[in-house]
Design a protein around this motif. Structure first.
Motif, PDB file in Angstrom:
ATOM      1  N   LEU A  97     -29.269  40.308   3.727  1.00 45.94           N
ATOM      2  CA  LEU A  97     -29.275  38.943   4.246  1.00 45.94           C
ATOM      3  C   LEU A  97     -30.705  38.562   4.574  1.00 45.94           C
ATOM      4  O   LEU A  97     -31.427  39.328   5.212  1.00 45.94           O
ATOM      5  CB  LEU A  97     -28.398  38.851   5.500  1.00 45.94           C
ATOM      6  N   SER A  98     -31.125  37.372   4.129  1.00 47.59           N
ATOM      7  CA  SER A  98     -32.467  36.874   4.401  1.00 47.59           C
ATOM      8  C   SER A  98     -32.383  35.782   5.460  1.00 47.59           C
ATOM      9  O   SER A  98     -31.587  34.846   5.327  1.00 47.59           O
ATOM     10  CB  SER A  98     -33.093  36.302   3.124  1.00 47.59           C
ATOM     11  N   VAL A  99     -33.208  35.887   6.509  1.00 41.85           N
ATOM     12  CA  VAL A  99     -33.218  34.900   7.594  1.00 41.85           C
ATOM     13  C   VAL A  99     -34.641  34.360   7.727  1.00 41.85           C
ATOM     14  O   VAL A  99     -35.574  35.124   7.992  1.00 41.85           O
ATOM     15  CB  VAL A  99     -32.766  35.520   8.929  1.00 41.85           C
ATOM     16  N   GLY A 209     -42.659  35.831   7.014  1.00 45.04           N
ATOM     17  CA  GLY A 209     -41.855  34.848   7.710  1.00 45.04           C
ATOM     18  C   GLY A 209     -40.373  34.909   7.395  1.00 45.04           C
ATOM     19  O   GLY A 209     -39.629  33.999   7.794  1.00 45.04           O
ATOM     20  N   VAL A 210     -39.928  35.939   6.707  1.00 47.46           N
ATOM     21  CA  VAL A 210     -38.504  36.117   6.397  1.00 47.46           C
ATOM     22  C   VAL A 210     -38.070  37.477   6.934  1.00 47.46           C
ATOM     23  O   VAL A 210     -38.722  38.488   6.676  1.00 47.46           O
ATOM     24  CB  VAL A 210     -38.234  36.036   4.879  1.00 47.46           C
ATOM     25  N   LEU A 211     -36.978  37.494   7.694  1.00 42.33           N
ATOM     26  CA  LEU A 211     -36.426  38.742   8.205  1.00 42.33           C
ATOM     27  C   LEU A 211     -35.326  39.202   7.263  1.00 42.33           C
ATOM     28  O   LEU A 211     -34.374  38.459   6.996  1.00 42.33           O
ATOM     29  CB  LEU A 211     -35.845  38.543   9.605  1.00 42.33           C
ATOM     30  N   MET A 212     -35.478  40.395   6.733  1.00 43.38           N
ATOM     31  CA  MET A 212     -34.503  40.972   5.802  1.00 43.38           C
ATOM     32  C   MET A 212     -33.604  41.954   6.534  1.00 43.38           C
ATOM     33  O   MET A 212     -34.080  42.929   7.121  1.00 43.38           O
ATOM     34  CB  MET A 212     -35.228  41.698   4.651  1.00 43.38           C
ATOM     35  N   LEU A 213     -32.314  41.711   6.514  1.00 44.12           N
ATOM     36  CA  LEU A 213     -31.337  42.623   7.084  1.00 44.12           C
ATOM     37  C   LEU A 213     -30.548  43.268   5.958  1.00 44.12           C
ATOM     38  O   LEU A 213     -30.214  42.617   4.968  1.00 44.12           O
ATOM     39  CB  LEU A 213     -30.366  41.873   8.010  1.00 44.12           C
TER      40      LEU A 213
END
Length: 217
Positions: A97-99, A209-213
């Motif tokens: 998931l990309s946030v 600037g993107v949080l990868m889960l």
């Protein structure tokens, strides 16, 4: 070889070469006015009007899809679910998931706690999934009966709190079972915090600037 056959053979070779060299383009995250694009494994958050990896330009983007210009050709793209194989023998696959970071500098994501919709603020400084009393009541959490009394340190000092256990916490397609939480007395925190009791159960990293889960299982 006659000229016509020679020309045809050269055309076939050129077509094959162009096909083999074509970039693999995926949209792996969608936001108003921006998209996370993956070009041959290189991933980046690109705003509308800007150019990303491989010269791919984002023409438009919203929560439903994006229009990209690839090699001068515009095409509509839907959201691609990214999966990384755990093994080569048909093992289960991991979900990502990309946030995107918001204008306020924080990462926020929609999810759920025990099936109830929640808007999370991702906070790596929070020990657990934490919320205030009003938020807990709205979710139907009987924290005074099922919770364990404790003290919590906040910006306002030490306050009363209750340690609770959530059956399942979910963001996107990533679900974690048996997550420790905390209900804080009073009106803080304002947002429901997605803290380390969840984040320690998944893999996560920040890139541009993107949080990868990513799920572990």
């Amino acid at each position: 070889m006659p000229r016509s056959e020679s020309y045809l053979a050269a055309l076939i070779l050129l077509t094959v070469a162009n096909f083999a060299g074509a970039a693999q383009v995926q949209v792996v995250g969608l936001f108003p006015g921006a998209a996370v694009i993956n070009v041959d494994g290189q991933r980046k958050l690109v705003k509308v009007g800007q150019t990303g990896p491989g010269g791919v330009q984002v023409i438009s983007a919203d929560s439903k899809g994006a229009v990209l210009r690839v090699d001068g050709v515009e095409r509509a793209y839907g959201l691609s679910r990214e999966y990384n194989e755990m093994g080569s023998t048909g093992s289960p696959q991991k979900t990502q998931l990309s946030v995107a970071r918001g204008n306020d500098g924080h990462f926020q994501v929609a999810g759920s706690i025990d099936g109830h919709p929640v808007q999370f603020l991702i906070d790596t400084g929070a020990t657990s999934v934490a919320m205030n009393e009003n938020q807990a009541r709205r979710l139907g959490i009987d924290y005074r009966v099922t919770g364990l009394p404790m003290k919590a340190s906040t910006a306002a000092g030490t306050v009363n709190a209750w340690r609770v256990k959530f059956d399942r916490v979910k963001v996107g397609a990533i679900e974690v079972l048996g997550v420790e939480g905390a209900v804080i007395e009073g009106g803080a925190p304002v947002d429901v915090l997605l803290g380390m009791s969840f984040l320690n159960r998944v893999r996560w990293r920040e890139e541009q600037g993107v949080l990868m889960l990513e799920s572990k299982f």
